[in-house]
Design a protein around this motif. Structure first.
Motif, short mmCIF file in Angstrom:
data_model
loop_
_atom_site.label_atom_id
_atom_site.label_comp_id
_atom_site.label_asym_id
_atom_site.label_seq_id
_atom_site.Cartn_x
_atom_site.Cartn_y
_atom_site.Cartn_z
N ASP A 132 -8.17 -1.66 -3.51
CA ASP A 132 -7.55 -1.61 -4.84
C ASP A 132 -6.65 -2.82 -5.07
O ASP A 132 -6.66 -3.42 -6.15
CB ASP A 132 -6.73 -0.33 -5.00
CG ASP A 132 -7.57 0.91 -5.14
OD1 ASP A 132 -8.74 0.79 -5.55
OD2 ASP A 132 -7.07 2.01 -4.83
N SER A 161 -5.13 1.54 -2.18
CA SER A 161 -5.81 1.12 -0.96
C SER A 161 -5.83 -0.41 -0.92
O SER A 161 -5.53 -1.07 -1.92
CB SER A 161 -7.24 1.66 -0.94
OG SER A 161 -8.02 1.04 -1.97
N MET A 211 0.84 -1.20 0.00
CA MET A 211 0.00 0.00 0.00
C MET A 211 0.87 1.25 0.00
O MET A 211 0.64 2.20 -0.76
CB MET A 211 -0.92 0.01 1.22
CG MET A 211 -2.08 -0.98 1.16
SD MET A 211 -3.03 -1.01 2.71
CE MET A 211 -3.69 0.65 2.75
#
Length: 214
Positions: free
Chosen positions: A108, A105, A99
């Motif tokens: 994601d 995120s 991350m």
């Protein structure tokens, strides 16, 4: 240190002496000759133009797209390596490091890797086990995972269209395209039905998004 300062002062003094020694009219009240002012102005304008072009390049959709593609590739390769290392390599801490490295995120990361795996890898028990491991390491709740599967479904439908059961009348290209949609739907739906992956959260609407009825 003192020597460096003296050299710098000598250079300034030398430059000033040379400037004053150049004959010809001056710019306003300054000691800068016109013969130097014109090329210096050209250099200044050229620098500004180059700077503007560089900023435009870095802000262009093409550059941003290329940068995103590179970040996606780094992400998927990193997760592949973690899965290959086995053991406790794929832990929440490892995903948090990704991350920070990518700026994505946790949602994601899970969504991007699932899409990559569905498109690029054989859909077999080994892959499913890896996706379950990744899902657990993400520490996301069922509603978040359900929305990820919904979003993956939406993107597939936007790119390739909904599932079509009657494919008569399609060209060979159209037939293959719709067959690919059916295959992707089957993979996403399979994951959505796995209790270890997503416990049939009420927000799951994979079938509805693909246009599949009972």
């Amino acid at each position: 240190m003192g020597s460096s300062c003296e050299k710098a002062l000598d250079l300034v003094e030398f430059t000033g002496s040379v400037t004053q020694a150049i004959p010809g009219p001056r710019v306003g009240q300054s000691k800068l000759p016109w013969i130097l002012a014109v090329p210096l102005a050209y250099v200044g304008v050229s620098f500004v133009i180059a700077l503007v072009k560089t900023v435009k390049k870095f802000n262009s959709p093409k550059y941003k797209r290329k940068k995103l593609v590179n970040k996606n590739a780094v992400l998927c390769k990193s997760i592949d390596e973690l899965l290959q290392n086995g053991g406790n390599a794929l832990e929440p801490s490892a995903l948090k490091d990704l991350m920070q490295k990518t700026g994505f995120s946790m949602e994601d990361i899970l969504r991007k890797y699932i899409r990559y795996a569905l498109n690029e890898k054989p859909f077999n028990p080994e892959l499913v086990a890896s996706l379950i491991q990744l899902r657990k390491a993400s520490v996301l709740d069922d509603s978040q995972v359900a929305e990820i599967l919904n979003e993956i479904s939406r993107r597939i439908v936007r790119e390739k269209g909904p599932v079509v059961m009657d494919m008569s009348g399609y060209s060979e290209k159209g037939f293959k395209r719709k067959l690919a949609v059916q295959t992707l739907f089957g993979k996403v739906f399979y994951l959505s039905e796995l209790p270890e992956f997503c416990s049939r959260d009420s927000s799951l609407i994979v079938k509805e998004i693909f246009g599949v009825t009972e």
